[in-house]
Write an enzyme that holds these catalytic residues in place. Structure first.
Site, PDB file in Angstrom:
ATOM      1  N   ASP A   1     -37.514  52.015  63.255  1.00  0.00           N
ATOM      2  CA  ASP A   1     -36.369  50.781  63.112  1.00  0.00           C
ATOM      3  C   ASP A   1     -35.009  51.420  63.466  1.00  0.00           C
ATOM      4  OD1 ASP A   1     -35.016  48.465  62.124  1.00  0.00           O
ATOM      5  OD2 ASP A   1     -34.535  49.485  60.272  1.00  0.00           O
TER       6      ASP A   1
ATOM      7  N   ASN B   1     -37.838  44.136  56.316  1.00  0.00           N
ATOM      8  CA  ASN B   1     -38.403  43.950  57.558  1.00  0.00           C
ATOM      9  C   ASN B   1     -39.339  44.807  58.397  1.00  0.00           C
ATOM     10  OD1 ASN B   1     -36.088  45.295  57.843  1.00  0.00           O
ATOM     11  ND2 ASN B   1     -36.005  44.801  60.181  1.00  0.00           N
TER      12      ASN B   1
ATOM     13  N   GLY C   1     -34.649  44.332  65.150  1.00  0.00           N
ATOM     14  CA  GLY C   1     -34.312  43.139  65.242  1.00  0.00           C
ATOM     15  C   GLY C   1     -32.703  42.647  65.596  1.00  0.00           C
TER      16      GLY C   1
END
Length: 1187
Positions: free
Chosen positions: A422, A860, A723
C-alpha cells in the site's frame, strides 16, 4: 464545534465538478431490473424486506465450525493422517508396540496446534465485538433520536452521524449541518487517501437539518443490489411522487469518517456483509509455507518407500512362512509352525503376509517422525518470540515492537520474491511538507528530502555533513506541520529585497487564494488551522501563511487574506471576490480560480502539472521557462511533487462570455455535463504568465528509500497498489526511487479521450467490449516496448489505473497483463479497490508460483494481506483492521528490511536444515530396523526395546534439532544486511531443494547401513558377558542404538554454524542422557525393562569391544559427510560460505576486500536510490524530455 452551528457556506456556488445537479444517466433506466432490485422505505425499517442486520463477522471459525474445521486443518497434513491410522491400528494385536506410546504424542500435537488456532481466532472475535457494539444515533420515532448499537441497524433506518464518527453502514446522505447539504468525508480506511471527499445531498432533502424534521419524513429509494464497486452507485429517490437521481455523490460508505462537518443525516441502504467494504473483503485463509508443502511431498515419498519396503518384507515373509512345512516336516522348528497362531501359520501364508504388512507399516513408521511437527511448532514459536523482542524493530515513538501474530510462516519470510505494498500510511506518513520552490527562475529552499539523505549516505558524500549541520541549524525552530521551508531570502518579508519581488508577491498571493480549503479559527488561541480536500493543498496554504500571506476567512463570495506590506512592515487585510472555481481533476491536472481584487482587476490564478501548464503559457509569459524546467527536474530527482503556478489578467467582456457559458454548463443535466464544463474551462485557461513552481514532499516514513534500495539489491520486486490518484502515486514512486528520470513509463489509463467517448455509448455491453479492446491494445504496446528494453537493458515502469485494471484482471487478459508487469522494474496500480488489490496479489501468487508478501495499514488492505503468502500489517493511524488481519505486525516500513534480510534468512535456513536433519536421523534409525528385518527373515521382530523406539525422537535426538532451529546463524545480522544477495539463497530455495534433500536421504541410508553391518559383523561371534555368552538380540539392539544416538548427534555438531551453550547442552547432554537411561532402565525389574535388563551394566560397559565399535562406527559414518562438505566448500563455495571465510579471516572491516565480495551481492538493480544514482550519471547531460 460542539454546541454551535458552523458558519453557513454555499459551497455549491464555488465548486464546478464535485457539486451540482445530479442527472439521470443510462444506468438509471436499469433500476428495477436484475442487479438493481433493492427497495428501501426510508424511516420505515419494519416495512422493508429483510435484508439482514448490520452484524459483521471476520473470524475464521464459529463455535459450531471450530471443531470440524480445525480438525480438518490438522489432518490435511499427511503425516498426521498417517499417525491417526497407526493410532487406530495400535489397539489391535498386529501392533509391534503399545497403543499408549502411539496415541499420546498424536493427541499432544493436534491439541497444541488447535489451541494456537483458537487463541488467534479469539482475538479476531474480540475485534468484531468491539465494532458491532459501537453506538450511533438512530431515529426512534416522533422526531427523536436515541443511541443504538451498530449491529442492530436495519435497512431504512435514519441515522445521525456526528463529526469524527465512522459511518456504521452504507448510507444515502439526506442533509448536513451546512445549508446546501455538503459534507466532508475521509475515506482513508477504504482507498488509503488522506484527502477529504466532498459529498452533497439532494437539494430536495437538504432542508432536513433538525431532528424533529424526520417525524413525518417518508421516501422510497430504489437502487442497485450489493456489489464491491466503491466508486459507482445508481439509484433513485422517490419523494412526494417525484423521482430524483442518486449518484456516488450521495453515498456514504461504511468505515469512512465524517470530517469538518458537525453532523449529517442519512438513510441506511446496505448493512453488514452487504456493505461495499465487506463486499471487498475475503474470508481469512489458512496459510501454509512452501517449505511445509514440500515437506508434505517428502513425507508422501517416504510413505511410498515405507509401503514398498513393507510389501517386500511381507512377500518374503509369506514365501518363507509357506515353506516352513515341507512334506509334513518343519524347517524352522523353533517357531513351531505345526502349532502356531494365524500370524505364522504356513497353511494360511497369504493371511499371515497381509497381517505382517500391517505390522511392517507400523514398525517402519519411524521413517516418518511424528515429533517433527511438535518440534517445528516449538521452534517457530521461539523464533516468533525473538522477532517480537528484536529491539532493532521497536518503534519508540509509538511504543510498538514487532509482533508475529502467527508463527506458521516464519520461513516464508526468507523466500519472498515480490512485495505488494500500500502507499498511504505504509510508505508515507500521511503528511505533506512544503520544502522548496522556484520563483521567477530562482530556486528557494534549503530543505532536504529523504531521497537526498539516502543518496548522500549511499555515496558517503560530503553533502551528508552539510545536511547534518543544516539539521542542527534548524533544530531549534518550532516544528510547523506541513512547512519545512528554510530560506532567509524570502522569509520574514525579505522577499521585497529580491530582484523579482513582484513575481514573488504574485506567487505567494496565488498560493493563498487558489484553493478550496476552509479555515477554522481556534476561539481561545486565535490560531488558524485549515481543512483541505488534499494534504498538499493544506501545505500550500500553510506555506503562504508562514511567508506572510495568511488566508484566514472564506465567505460565500470572498476570500480574505492578511498580506504582508513590505513598506509598512505590517500585515494588511485584503479581500478577493471569489467568482469561479474550476476544480482539479485527473484529466485536467490543474485547478484555477477567478477572483476580483480590491482594485477591480479580474485575475485567473492557476496551478497544475507541468505537462499541461507549459503548453498554456503565452509567448511573452515564458521568461523563466528553461530555468523552471531545470528546477522541476531537480525537484523530481529529489523525490518531490511539483506544481506549476501561473496567472493572467482577464478583461470584462471575455470573463462575462466565459461566465455565461460556464454557468449554463454547470446547470446542465445531460450525461456529458462534466465534459462540457472542461471544454468551457479550456477556453479561458490559456495565455498564462509563468510565476514558478512549488515542490512539496509527500513525507516518506524514515528509512523507506534505504529499505527499498536494500530489498532491490536482494532481488525482491516491489509493486505499489494504492487507491490514490495516478499523479499522487507517480510522485511517491519518484520519492522512494521506484521511478526516476529517464525511466520509460508505460501508462495504461482509462482517462483518455478514446475511452471517455466509448463510455458515452448507449449500448453499455458494446462500450465495455470496446474499452477492453483499448486496454488490451495498450498492454500489447507496452509488451512491444518491453521487448525493445530487453535489448537495450533499459528499465521500464508500468502504471495502470483502476478501471483499466478491472479489464486487465479478466480471465482472458490477465496472463498478458502479468507478462508485462513481471518484465517491468516497477509496477504501480492506482485507484485500486480493495478487491482489485486482492485479485492482483492472487494473480502474482498463483501464476508466478513465487512467494508474495503484502504490506498495508488500512481496512482497504485486508483482502490483499489475506490473499498474499505473508501479510504484514503496519500499526499506524488507520485503525486495527489491517493489524488484526495480518500475520506479522511492524510499526514502520523500514523494519521490513531487517524482518526479511535477517530474520527471514535465519528462519528459512534454520527450518530447512532442521527438516533435512530430522529426515536424516529418522532414515538412519528406521533403516536399521529394516536391515534387521532382512537379517531376521522378516519376522516382524523389532531390533530395539519398545522404550528405545519411543524415546529416540522425544529425548535423545530432538532437543539438538530444536536448538539448531532456534539459535543457528550462518552469518551475523550485520553481515546479512551488508551482503543482501545472501537472501537469494532462500528465494532460490537452495537449502531445501530436492537435490539437497536427496543428499541428506542418501547420507541417512549410508549411516544406517554402516551402523547395522558394522555392528552385526563385530558382535556376531563376540563374547560379551563374563560367562562367555555371545551377543544376543538385546546386546545387538543396545549397541546399534547407542551408535545411532552417537552418530546423529555428532552429525549435528559438525552441521551447526553458530555454537551456543544450549547446543552443547542438548547435543552432548542427549548422548549422556542415553547412557543414564540405559543404566536406570536396565536396573528395573525385568517385567518392566524386558530386553534391556542389566544389558549395559553387565554386558556393554565392561566390554572394550563395545567402546571400540562405537568409536569406529562414529568415525566411519561422519567421514563421508565431512569429506564431501570440505570439497564443496573449497571448490564450490555457496555465498554464505564465502562470507564466513571473510568473517573467519578477520577481513570484514577491510573496505577494499569487502567491496570486492559485495559486488556479487549488488545485482543489476533497476530501482532504489543506488539505481537512481547510476542512472543520473547517464542522464545528467541529456536535455529535459517529457515522457
Amino acid at each position: 464545534m460542539a454546541g454551535r452551528r458552523r458558519k453557513r457556506h454555499h459551497f455549491s456556488r464555488i465548486h464546478a465538478f464535485a457539486c451540482g445537479k445530479a442527472s439521470f444517466r443510462g444506468e438509471h433506466s436499469l433500476i428495477g431490473g436484475p442487479g438493481f432490485s433493492r427497495i428501501v422505505l426510508c424511516n420505515e425499517p419494519e416495512r422493508v424486506e429483510d435484508y439482514g442486520d448490520n452484524y459483521v463477522r471476520t473470524t475464521k471459525y464459529t463455535l459450531a465450525s471450530f471443531l470440524p474445521k480445525s480438525l480438518f486443518e490438522q489432518f490435511r497434513r499427511v503425516a498426521n493422517s498417517y499417525f491417526l491410522v497407526c493410532a487406530i491400528l495400535s489397539f489391535f494385536p498386529v501392533s509391534p508396540y503399545s497403543a499408549v506410546s502411539n496415541v499420546v504424542p498424536l493427541l499432544l500435537v493436534v491439541a497444541v496446534s488447535m489451541g494456537k488456532e483458537m487463541v488467534e481466532d479469539w482475538k479476531r472475535k474480540q475485534q468484531d465485538i468491539e465494532m458491532n457494539n459501537r453506538k450511533v444515533k438512530v431515529h426512534c420515532g416522533g422526531g427523536a433520536f436515541d443511541h443504538s448499537k451498530w449491529r442492530d441497524l436495519k435497512v431504512g433506518d435514519i441515522v445521525k452521524v456526528e463529526k469524527d464518527e465512522f459511518f456504521p453502514a452504507d448510507l444515502v446522505l439526506l442533509s448536513s449541518s451546512y445549508d446546501d447539504a455538503v459534507c466532508y468525508v475521509e475515506t482513508m480506511n477504504l482507498d488509503g487517501e488522506t484527502n477529504l471527499k466532498l459529498k452533497q445531498a439532494l437539494e430536495e432533502t437538504s432542508t432536513l437539518q433538525e431532528d424533529s424534521g424526520f417525524q413525518n419524513f417518508k421516501a422510497m429509494i430504489k437502487c442497485e443490489d450489493p456489489n464491491a464497486n466503491l466508486y459507482s452507485f445508481v439509484g433513485t429517490l422517490q419523494l412526494e411522487d417525484q423521482q430524483y437521481p442518486l449518484a456516488p455523490q450521495q453515498l456514504l460508505l461504511r468505515d469512512s469518517k465524517l470530517r469538518n462537518t458537525d453532523f449529517i443525516y442519512g438513510v441506511v441502504i446496505f448493512t453488514g456483509h452487504d456493505t461495499k467494504v465487506m463486499q471487498n473483503s475475503t474470508d481469512p485463509p489458512s496459510k501454509r509455507s512452501k517449505i511445509e508443502k514440500r515437506m508434505d511431498k517428502l513425507i508422501y515419498f517416504l510413505f511410498f518407500v515405507l509401503i514398498i519396503i513393507s510389501l517386500i518384507g511381507s512377500i518374503f515373509f509369506g514365501i518363507s512362512t509357506r515353506q516352513d512345512l515341507e512334506n509334513g516336516r518343519t524347517k524352522r522348528w523353533y517357531r513351531r509352525p505345526d502349532n502356531t497362531t494365524v500370524y505364522y501359520d504356513p497353511n494360511r501364508a497369504a493371511v499371515a503376509a497381509i497381517l505382517h504388512l500391517l505390522t511392517a507399516l507400523m514398525l517402519y513408521g519411524y521413517l516418518i517422525p511424528i515429533s517433527l511437527y511438535v518440534s517445528i511448532e516449538i521452534v517457530k514459536v521461539l523464533q516468533s518470540i525473538f522477532i517480537n523482542q528484536d529491539v532493532n524493530m521497536y518503534y519508540d515513538e509509538t511504543d510498538k515492537p514487532a509482533h508475529a501474530r502467527t508463527s506458521n510462516l516464519n520461513e516464508e519470510l526468507g523466500q519472498v520474491c515480490t512485495i505488494l505494498s500500500d502507499k498511504t500510511g505504509t510508505l508515507t506518513c500521511n503528511s505533506m511538507e512544503f520544502i522548496k520552490c522556484s520563483i521567477a527562475g530562482v530556486a528557494y529552499g534549503r530543505g532536504v528530502t529523504e531521497v537526498e539523505r539516502a543518496l548522500a549516505r549511499r555515496k558517503e558524500s560530503p553533502l551528508l555533513q552539510n545536511l547534518t549541520d543544516e539539521d542542527d541549524h534548524v533544530a531549534g525552530k518550532p516544528s510547523i506541520k506541513g512547512f519545512n521551508f528554510t530560506d532567509e531570502r524570502i522569509m520574514n518579508g525579505n522577499w521585497f529585497n529580491e530582484p523579482h519581488a513582484n513575481e514573488i508577491q504574485n506567487f505567494l498571493r496565488l498560493l493563498a487564494v487558489c484553493h478550496t480549503a476552509v479555515p477554522e479559527v481556534n476561539e481561545e488561541t486565535g490560531n488558524v488551522s485549515y481543512e483541505a480536500e488534499s494534504p498538499d493543498e493544506a501545505a500550500f496554504v500553510i506555506a503562504a501563511r508562514e511567508l506572510g500571506f495568511e488566508f484566514y476567512e472564506r465567505t460565500q463570495t470572498a476570500i480574505l487574506i492578511r498580506e504582508f506590506n513590505p513598506k509598512s512592515k505590517m500585515k494588511e487585510e485584503r479581500s478577493y471576490k471569489l467568482l469561479n472555481i474550476i476544480e482539479f481533476s485527473s484529466a485536467r491536472k490543474r485547478m484555477s480560480v477567478i477572483v476580483r481584487d480590491e482594485e477591480g482587476k479580474l485575475l485567473l490564478l492557476s496551478k497544475g502539472a507541468d505537462s499541461v501548464m507549459f503548453e498554456r503559457l503565452r509567448k511573452n509569459g515564458r521568461m523563466f521557462e528553461e530555468k523552471t524546467k531545470k528546477h522541476i527536474d531537480e525537484y523530481a530527482d529529489a523525490g518531490l511533487r511539483t506544481l506549476l503556478l501561473a496567472y493572467r489578467t482577464l478583461d470584462e467582456e471575455e470573463y462575462n462570455q466565459f461566465n455565461k457559458e460556464f454557468t449554463e454548463a454547470k446547470n446542465l443535466v445531460s450525461a456529458d455535463r462534466e465534459q462540457i464544463i472542461e471544454e468551457v474551462a479550456e477556453k479561458i485557461e490559456k495565455d498564462l504568465i509563468l510565476l514558478g513552481a512549488t515542490a512539496v514532499e509527500d513525507k516518506l516514513q524514515n528509512g523507506v528509500p534505504e529499505c527499498i534500495d536494500k530489498l532491490a539489491q536482494a532481488g525482491i520486486k516491489l509493486w505499489v497498489l494504492t487507491g490514490d490518484k495516478m499523479e499522487t502515486a507517480i510522485n511517491i514512486g519518484f520519492a522512494c526511487s521506484l521511478l526516476r528520470q529517464g525511466m520509460t513509463q508505460i501508462i495504461i489509463s482509462s482517462d483518455t479521450p478514446e475511452i471517455k467517448s466509448l463510455e458515452k455509448m448507449e449500448d453499455k455491453s458494446a462500450a465495455a467490449m470496446a474499452i477492453k479492446a483499448s486496454v488490451v491494445r495498450q498492454i500489447k504496446d507496452g509488451k512491444a516496448l518491453l521487448s525493445k528494453s530487453d535489448e537495450n537493458s533499459e528499465a521500464l515502469a508500468l502504471i495502470i489505473d483502476g478501471k483499466s485494471l478491472a479489464y486487465a484482471l479478466q480471465h482472458d487478459v490477465k496472463d498478458l497483463f502479468l507478462e508485462l508487469a513481471v518484465g517491468c522494474a516497477s509496477v504501480i496500480c492506482c485507484r485500486s479497490s480493495p478487491k482489485q488489490k486482492a485479485l492482483v496479489t492472487r494473480l502474482v501468487k498463483t501464476k508466478t508460483g513465487s512467494t508474495t508478501l503484502a504490506i498495508g495499514d488500512g481496512a482497504n488492505d485486508v483482502g490483499m494481506l489475506q490473499e498474499a503468502d505473508i501479510g504484514i500489517g503496519i500499526s499506524g493511524v488507520e485503525g486495527m483492521q489491517a493489524v488484526m488481519s495480518s500475520d506479522i505486525v511492524i510499526a514502520q516500513f523500514r523494519f521490513l528490511e531487517r524482518l526479511l534480510l535477517v530474520h527471514g534468512h535465519w528462519c528459512y535456513r534454520r527450518i530447512s536444515k532442521m527438516i533435512c536433519y530430522f529426515f536424516y536421523k529418522n532414515i538412519a534409525f528406521g533403516f536399521t530396523l529394516f536391515f534387521f528385518e532382512v537379517y531376521a527373515s522378516f519376522s516382524g521382530q523389532a531390533a530395539y526395546n519398545d522404550w528405545f523406539l519411543s524415546l529416540y525422537n522425544v529425548f535423545f535426538t530432538s532437543l539438538p534439532v530444536i536448538a539448531l532451529g532456534v539459535f543457528d546463524q550462518d552469518v551475523s545480522d550485520r553481515l546479512c544486511l551488508k551482503f543482501p544477495l545472501l537472501y537469494q539463497e532462500g528465494v532460490q530455495n537452495v537449502l531445501f531443494s530436492w537435490k539437497r534433500i536427496l543428499g541428506w536421504i542418501l547420507n541417512g541410508l549410508l549411516t544406517s547401513a554402516i551402523i547395522f553391518f558394522f555392528c552385526i559383523k563385530a558382535t556376531e561371534h563376540q563374547a560379551f558377558r563374563k560367562g562367555g555368552e555371545v551377543a544376543g538380540l538385546e546386546i545387538l539392539g543396545a549397541t546399534m542404538y547407542t551408535c545411532v544416538v552417537w552418530v546423529v548427534n555428532s552429525q549435528m555438531s559438525i552441521s551447526v554454524s553458530y555454537f551456543t551453550y544450549m547446543q552443547h547442552i542438548f547435543i552432548w547432554g542427549g548422548i549422556l542422557f542415553c547412557y543414564v537411561f540405559l543404566l536406570a532402565y536396565g536396573a528395573m525389574d525385568p517385567t518392566i525393562s524386558t530386553t534391556a535388563y542389566m544389558v549395559f551394566i553387565e554386558a556393554l560397559a565392561p566390554s572394550p569391544s563395545y567402546w571400540t565399535i562405537t568409536l569406529l562406527v562414529l568415525f566411519s559414518c561422519l567421514l563421508p559427510y565431512f569429506a564431501i562438505s570440505s570439497f564443496q566448500m573449497r571448490f564450490f563455495p555457496m555465498y554464505h560460505q564465502m562470507i564466513q571465510w571473510i568473517r573467519n579471516d578477520g577481513q570484514t572491516r577491510d573496505p577494499e576486500f569487502c567491496d570486492m565480495v559485495r559486488q556479487r551481492s549488488i545485482r543489476h538493480t533497476t530501482v532504489g536510490y543506488t539505481a537512481r544514482f547510476e542512472a543520473s550519471k547517464r542522464f545528467e547531460d541529456k536535455p529535459y524530455q517529457q515522457r
